[in-house]
Design an enzyme around this catalytic site. Structure first.
Site, PDB file in Angstrom:
ATOM      1  N   CYS A  19       0.853  -1.179   0.000  1.00 45.12           N
ATOM      2  CA  CYS A  19       0.000   0.000   0.000  1.00 45.12           C
ATOM      3  C   CYS A  19       0.897   1.239   0.000  1.00 45.12           C
ATOM      4  O   CYS A  19       2.121   1.151   0.112  1.00 45.12           O
ATOM      5  CB  CYS A  19      -0.904   0.009   1.228  1.00 45.12           C
ATOM      6  SG  CYS A  19       0.021   0.113   2.791  1.00 45.12           S
ATOM      7  N   HIS A  48       5.729  -4.955   8.870  1.00 46.68           N
ATOM      8  CA  HIS A  48       5.764  -6.335   9.343  1.00 46.68           C
ATOM      9  C   HIS A  48       5.906  -7.316   8.186  1.00 46.68           C
ATOM     10  O   HIS A  48       4.951  -7.981   7.777  1.00 46.68           O
ATOM     11  CB  HIS A  48       4.503  -6.639  10.160  1.00 46.68           C
ATOM     12  CG  HIS A  48       4.544  -6.071  11.537  1.00 46.68           C
ATOM     13  ND1 HIS A  48       3.426  -5.759  12.269  1.00 46.68           N
ATOM     14  CD2 HIS A  48       5.612  -5.736  12.327  1.00 46.68           C
ATOM     15  CE1 HIS A  48       3.785  -5.278  13.448  1.00 46.68           C
ATOM     16  NE2 HIS A  48       5.103  -5.249  13.504  1.00 46.68           N
ATOM     17  N   CYS A 103       2.616   5.826   8.978  1.00 46.65           N
ATOM     18  CA  CYS A 103       1.653   5.953   7.883  1.00 46.65           C
ATOM     19  C   CYS A 103       0.760   7.168   8.137  1.00 46.65           C
ATOM     20  O   CYS A 103       0.252   7.342   9.251  1.00 46.65           O
ATOM     21  CB  CYS A 103       0.795   4.698   7.794  1.00 46.65           C
ATOM     22  SG  CYS A 103      -0.538   4.831   6.579  1.00 46.65           S
ATOM     23  N   GLU A 133       1.024  -0.425  16.533  1.00 42.10           N
ATOM     24  CA  GLU A 133       0.143   0.695  16.176  1.00 42.10           C
ATOM     25  C   GLU A 133      -0.771   1.050  17.344  1.00 42.10           C
ATOM     26  O   GLU A 133      -0.994   2.227  17.640  1.00 42.10           O
ATOM     27  CB  GLU A 133      -0.695   0.359  14.947  1.00 42.10           C
ATOM     28  CG  GLU A 133      -1.592   1.530  14.538  1.00 42.10           C
ATOM     29  CD  GLU A 133      -2.590   1.195  13.449  1.00 42.10           C
ATOM     30  OE1 GLU A 133      -3.663   1.818  13.442  1.00 42.10           O
ATOM     31  OE2 GLU A 133      -2.290   0.314  12.606  1.00 42.10           O
ATOM     32  N   CYS A 201      -7.929   1.530   7.197  1.00 44.85           N
ATOM     33  CA  CYS A 201      -7.372   2.213   6.035  1.00 44.85           C
ATOM     34  C   CYS A 201      -7.928   1.643   4.734  1.00 44.85           C
ATOM     35  O   CYS A 201      -8.431   0.520   4.671  1.00 44.85           O
ATOM     36  CB  CYS A 201      -5.843   2.155   6.062  1.00 44.85           C
ATOM     37  SG  CYS A 201      -5.127   0.666   5.355  1.00 44.85           S
ATOM     38  N   SER A 229       2.110  -9.728  10.628  1.00 42.39           N
ATOM     39  CA  SER A 229       1.333  -8.750   9.862  1.00 42.39           C
ATOM     40  C   SER A 229      -0.147  -8.870  10.190  1.00 42.39           C
ATOM     41  O   SER A 229      -0.796  -9.855   9.839  1.00 42.39           O
ATOM     42  CB  SER A 229       1.558  -8.963   8.359  1.00 42.39           C
ATOM     43  OG  SER A 229       0.611  -8.217   7.609  1.00 42.39           O
ATOM     44  N   ASN A 231      -2.781  -7.120   9.005  1.00 43.68           N
ATOM     45  CA  ASN A 231      -3.703  -7.120   7.864  1.00 43.68           C
ATOM     46  C   ASN A 231      -3.630  -8.426   7.075  1.00 43.68           C
ATOM     47  O   ASN A 231      -4.642  -8.877   6.530  1.00 43.68           O
ATOM     48  CB  ASN A 231      -3.471  -5.886   6.979  1.00 43.68           C
ATOM     49  CG  ASN A 231      -2.261  -5.998   6.098  1.00 43.68           C
ATOM     50  OD1 ASN A 231      -2.341  -6.493   4.978  1.00 43.68           O
ATOM     51  ND2 ASN A 231      -1.115  -5.548   6.583  1.00 43.68           N
ATOM     52  N   SER A 273       1.932  -5.317   3.440  1.00 45.03           N
ATOM     53  CA  SER A 273       3.367  -5.172   3.683  1.00 45.03           C
ATOM     54  C   SER A 273       4.195  -6.213   2.935  1.00 45.03           C
ATOM     55  O   SER A 273       5.406  -6.306   3.145  1.00 45.03           O
ATOM     56  CB  SER A 273       3.654  -5.259   5.192  1.00 45.03           C
ATOM     57  OG  SER A 273       3.049  -6.410   5.758  1.00 45.03           O
TER      58      SER A 273
END
Length: 327
Positions: A19, A48, A103, A133, A201, A229, A231, A273
């Protein structure tokens, strides 16, 4: 006899992989290495992904968790996940040359927390305990922000000002899980203030939407992404929830032939990522197992770009361009 049945097909999710926030974070480290030389210190993994981190290590990045491990006067980069106010203050006190690779969509959440806190708000944060995060966002305040990981946690959130309560979320959550938890928050605290635009996001949303299209059309889903990770994990979980067997792999070496026995149609995606080089290696491995066709699914085209920090944004930097191209 091949492991993937004859005429086996790979369906590629769109979009998948990097992204804009990940692209920006990696570029910040690479540009800093060119401009200031090695070593460059990075607090926490920049993103990550094992491949990305090892690649940057080979170029001179040193990943640390404690700022006490960074020598005086060094260049320090904050990871894409963001950091707490305490970490920012310590870095300033120690006099590091700091570049922030947080980000911008995470920074948006931090700004919202700071703004509403000044207006007397408390916060519920929907997220996963221990994720950097979440630690960074909750660390924007000394008190008055409460983490909930699931619907059950909502009942125990020690809110004292239900009429001045706002909700924020980790940007890489399951869209459906976050919506379920938010419903519970609104049921207990009807006056809760939601973000003007959801915190999850665009890339997380788009990749999950792509899985919803992909998973029903295939026999197995492979998600390229590292175990750390968030996501990427959510993509695998979503495919499973939709009834399609799914595995997450850090590299093509992690693929197991038995996953594809009797499953000729393979869906392939990658977390935000995970670099495309890993996807291509997985495709080659699937071909070796018997896949003969590749089809790209329709999906959203992502065109978002984020600016670089001051001091690193010279697009004509010839040395940087040469380094990226490998020359």
């Amino acid at each position: 006899m091949s492991d993937i049945q004859a005429q086996g097909e790979i369906l590629l999710a769109e979009p998948r992989g990097f992204c804009a926030g990940v692209d920006r974070a990696i570029e910040i480290v690479e540009r800093a290495l060119v401009k200031f030389g090695r070593p460059i210190y990075v607090r926490h993994e920049i993103v990550h992904n094992t491949y990305v981190v090892n690649d940057l290590k080979s170029k001179g990045a040193i990943f640390i968790e404690e700022l006490s491990d960074v020598p005086p006067g060094a260049t320090l980069i904050f990871s894409a996940h963001g950091v707490s106010k305490a970490v920012q203050a310590e870095a300033a006190e120690r006099g590091f040359n700091v570049f922030d690779a947080t980000c911008p969509l995470v920074t948006k959440v931090h700004v919202e927390v700071a703004k509403l806190s000044k207006e007397g708000y408390e916060f519920i944060m929907i997220g996963h305990k221990g994720h950097p995060e979440v630690e960074g966002t909750m660390g924007q305040l000394h008190e008055g922000i409460f983490l909930v990981e699931d619907v059950a946690d909502v009942a125990h959130a020690p809110v004292t000002r239900p009429d001045r309560l706002a909700v924020v979320t980790q940007t890489t959550l399951s869209v459906d899980d976050a919506a379920e938890i938010l419903t519970a928050v609104k049921a207990r605290f009807p006056q809760v203030r939601e973000p003007k635009k959801q915190d999850i996001c665009y890339a997380t949303q788009n990749r999950q939407d792509a899985i919803k299209v992909l998973a029903p059309q295939v026999d197995v889903v492979i998600v390229v992404g590292s175990p750390t990770s968030s996501n990427s994990n959510r993509l695998r979980e979503l495919a499973e929830r939709l009834g399609t067997p799914s595995w997450m792999v850090d590299s093509a070496d992690d693929l197991k032939a038995e996953w594809f026995e009797g499953r000729p149609r393979v869906g392939l995606t990658a977390g935000a990522s995970a670099p495309d080089v890993l996807v291509q290696q997985v495709i080659e491995r699937l071909r070796a197992l018997g896949a003969v066709g590749i089809r790209r699914m329709p999906g959203v085209e992502e065109t978002i770009e984020f600016p670089l920090p001051m001091g690193l944004g010279d697009k004509s930097m010839a040395e940087f361009a040469a380094r990226r191209s490998g020359s």
